[in-house]
Every structure is written in C-alpha cells, then in structure tokens.
Design a protein around this motif. Structure first.
Motif, PDB file in Angstrom:
ATOM      1  N   ARG A   1      34.581  39.364-147.466  1.00 58.42           N
ATOM      2  CA  ARG A   1      35.254  39.676-148.728  1.00 58.42           C
ATOM      3  C   ARG A   1      35.447  38.411-149.554  1.00 58.42           C
ATOM      4  N   ARG A   2      35.493  37.277-148.879  1.00 59.45           N
ATOM      5  CA  ARG A   2      35.559  35.994-149.590  1.00 59.45           C
ATOM      6  C   ARG A   2      34.154  35.602-150.031  1.00 59.45           C
ATOM      7  N   ALA A   3      34.085  34.786-151.063  1.00 60.47           N
ATOM      8  CA  ALA A   3      32.778  34.343-151.555  1.00 60.47           C
ATOM      9  C   ALA A   3      32.181  33.268-150.652  1.00 60.47           C
ATOM     10  N   THR A   4      33.031  32.454-150.050  1.00 60.14           N
ATOM     11  CA  THR A   4      32.564  31.346-149.209  1.00 60.14           C
ATOM     12  C   THR A   4      33.432  31.241-147.957  1.00 60.14           C
ATOM     13  N   PRO A   5      32.909  30.600-146.903  1.00 58.36           N
ATOM     14  CA  PRO A   5      33.764  30.309-145.737  1.00 58.36           C
ATOM     15  C   PRO A   5      34.856  29.309-146.133  1.00 58.36           C
ATOM     16  N   LEU A   6      35.890  29.195-145.285  1.00 58.50           N
ATOM     17  CA  LEU A   6      37.026  28.338-145.629  1.00 58.50           C
ATOM     18  C   LEU A   6      36.668  26.851-145.610  1.00 58.50           C
ATOM     19  N   LEU A   7      35.763  26.456-144.708  1.00 65.39           N
ATOM     20  CA  LEU A   7      35.488  25.023-144.545  1.00 65.39           C
ATOM     21  C   LEU A   7      34.048  24.635-144.882  1.00 65.39           C
ATOM     22  N   ALA A   8      33.266  25.555-145.442  1.00 67.70           N
ATOM     23  CA  ALA A   8      31.869  25.242-145.758  1.00 67.70           C
ATOM     24  C   ALA A   8      31.505  25.868-147.100  1.00 67.70           C
ATOM     25  N   GLY A   9      30.377  25.454-147.650  1.00 64.29           N
ATOM     26  CA  GLY A   9      30.000  25.867-148.995  1.00 64.29           C
ATOM     27  C   GLY A   9      29.508  27.301-149.095  1.00 64.29           C
ATOM     28  N   ARG A  10      28.843  27.779-148.020  1.00 61.92           N
ATOM     29  CA  ARG A  10      28.288  29.135-148.108  1.00 61.92           C
ATOM     30  C   ARG A  10      28.110  29.727-146.718  1.00 61.92           C
ATOM     31  N   PHE A  11      27.963  31.055-146.685  1.00 62.63           N
ATOM     32  CA  PHE A  11      27.628  31.727-145.436  1.00 62.63           C
ATOM     33  C   PHE A  11      26.135  31.548-145.168  1.00 62.63           C
ATOM     34  N   GLN A  12      25.777  31.103-143.971  1.00 62.48           N
ATOM     35  CA  GLN A  12      24.353  30.909-143.642  1.00 62.48           C
ATOM     36  C   GLN A  12      23.904  32.009-142.688  1.00 62.48           C
ATOM     37  N   LEU A  13      23.246  33.025-143.256  1.00 64.62           N
ATOM     38  CA  LEU A  13      22.823  34.174-142.462  1.00 64.62           C
ATOM     39  C   LEU A  13      21.309  34.276-142.462  1.00 64.62           C
TER      40      LEU A  13
END
Lengths: 137, 158
Positions: free
Chosen positions: A62-74
């Motif tokens: 639901r968040r645009a980005t993880p809390l400690l990184a720039g983006r989700f890497q899937l």
C-alpha cells in the motif's frame, strides 16, 4: 539501518525454521515420503508462511516505497523456461537426497556436523557453477 | 504427526511469513535464502551488508533457542535423543558422499532456477508468480520421487 533490518528479518526466519521443525531432515524427508509413513507437518509450515506473506505483502505494498530503500525490487518475468524448470528439478533431487534446502542448512550451523559442512561447501560450489553456466541472468 | 507438530508448524510458518513481510516492508526485497546467500558470497556492492546481517540473523534463531534451553525445534518424537542441540537443529541423515552430491545439486539447481523453498515456495507463491508456482511443483515432485527411489533402491522395506 539496513543491516539491522536484515538481521531482524533473518532472526525471525531462523526462529520460524527451527520452531516449525524444518531444520530437522527427518521431518522434511517424512513429508516427502508420500508412499511411506507420511508426515504432513510441512503443509502447515508452508501454508502458514504463504498465507502470512500473501497478506503481509499486500499491506506493505500500500506504500509507494519500502521504509529504508528507494523501491520494491520484485522479479518481473512470468514466462517458463528450461533453465527455471531444469534448475528446480535438480534442486528437488538434492533436497530429497538430503532433507536440506538452503535456509535450514544455513540455520543449522549452530549444530554443525561433518555431513552438514560437506553439504554447505558443495552448495557454494554449486552456486559458483551456476554463475559460470548462466552468467548475468 | 500430533497436534503439537501442527501447532509448531503453524507458528514457525507464521514467523517465516512475518520475516518475509518485514524484509519487504523495510528493504523492498524478496526473502529468498539461495539468492541472499549466493549474493552475499558472489556479488559486490551495497547489498552485501544487509545480506550478511540476514544470514547472521538466520543462524541466531536456532542458536537463541539453544541458549534459552528451549526444546522447541525438532518436535518429532525421537525417544532416545537427549542432546538439545540435535533436538533444535536436527541431525543429518545421509553420509558425506550423499551430502556432497545433494549440496552440489541444491546449489546448482537453485542457482539456475533462481530460487529455493523460500524464494519460490513462500515469497513467489505469495506474489502469485506463475514461474514460482511451476518451480515449486517441479522441485516438490522431484524431491518426492527421489525419496521414493532411494527407498526402493534401499530394498523396499527400508
């Protein structure tokens, strides 16, 4: 902060493996032995892990980005190829022979024995070979 | 299997799911052990720190249970096994030659197939990835066939 995050996730993962019995090869082989004295415990482990992750991922995304990184890497690929299926088949044979997949093998280091050390060394050689056979995937 | 095995399985599986969720929430990464470990060994760059920390955490889980004296991990009834260490982390069933071959196959297979029980079987299924579903079905089937074959070769009754 990133190493702290990694450590906490690893700690929970290791506790989960040990508490569920995944670190015991006898229990894993018991689950794989469908024509013998079958032990269904791993269904509960995998089921609970997948359901928890399924719900957790959807809350997190639901968040645009993880809390400690720039983006989700899937991973984005959805096609099936020979390397994926062939690799999975080789892995399955090794898993059935030993009762160890990579997570439980590493998590079992506090009870290190000769055969487990042999497994871990060969595991690393296998990854090195995979990098050589299929570089830059 | 008894009720306590099922409950341990559910609790442990839930913790594994929480770990995967936490790694996604904080770092945006898949909790695939084969990728994390092979990446920590063979890839340079900024990901090495958290990967090594994750592995340290992975080892700390069972170690913590041992230190606390909790006989929690291996819930299989074993009767004569007294040592807590083997109760938490289990004991390898195969000898050196089999374990060498198995380790090589698991490393090669998860390297080529881009994942293991955690990356494909937990995180991939939770993402509804068709590749992970196919990989999980293949490695489960091959593992079951392998256990069946070993038992047949061992003389049927073994």
């Amino acid at each position: 902060m990133k190493p702290v995050a990694g450590y906490l996730a690893g700690l929970l993962f290791g506790l989960g493996l040990a508490i569920s019995g995944m670190t015991d090869p006898a229990r894993v082989i018991g689950f794989l032995d469908v024509t013998g004295a079958w032990d269904p415990t791993l269904i509960f482990v995998l089921g609970a892990a997948v359901v928890t992750t399924f719900i957790g991922y959807r809350l997190v995304w639901r968040r645009a980005t993880p809390l400690l990184a720039g983006r989700f890497q899937l991973p984005s690929r959805r096609d099936l190829d020979a390397r994926l299926l062939g690799g999975a088949a080789l892995f399955g044979i090794g898993w059935g022979l030993s009762g160890y997949c990579p997570g439980p093998a590493v998590a079992s280091l506090p009870g290190l024995s000769g055969p487990l050390a042999a497994f871990l060394v060969a595991l690393v050689i296998g990854w090195w070979l995979a990098c050589r056979l299929a570089p830059g995937h | 299997m008894d009720l306590s095995s099922a409950l341990h399985g559910l609790l442990g599986g839930g913790l594994i799911g929480l770990a995967a969720t936490l790694l996604m929430a904080l770092l945006g990464r898949i909790a695939g052990i084969s990728g994390i470990l092979s990446g920590a060994l063979f890839e340079r760059g900024s990901d090495r720190g958290w990967r090594l920390a994750f592995l340290l955490g992975l080892v700390s889980g069972p170690a913590l249970l041992l230190l606390l004296g909790l006989d929690w991990g291996n819930v299989a009834p074993r009767g004569d096994v007294a040592a807590l260490g083997s109760a938490v982390v289990g004991t390898p069933l195969a000898g050196m030659p089999t374990m060498l071959l198995a380790g090589l196959l698991v490393g090669l297979g998860t390297g080529l197939g881009s994942g293991c029980t955690s990356g494909h079987g937990v995180c991939g299924l939770a993402r509804l990835s068709p590749r992970s579903l196919a990989a999980t079905l293949v490695f489960l089937l091959m593992a079951m066939l392998t256990v069946f074959s070993v038992h047949q070769l061992a003389g049927g009754g073994a």
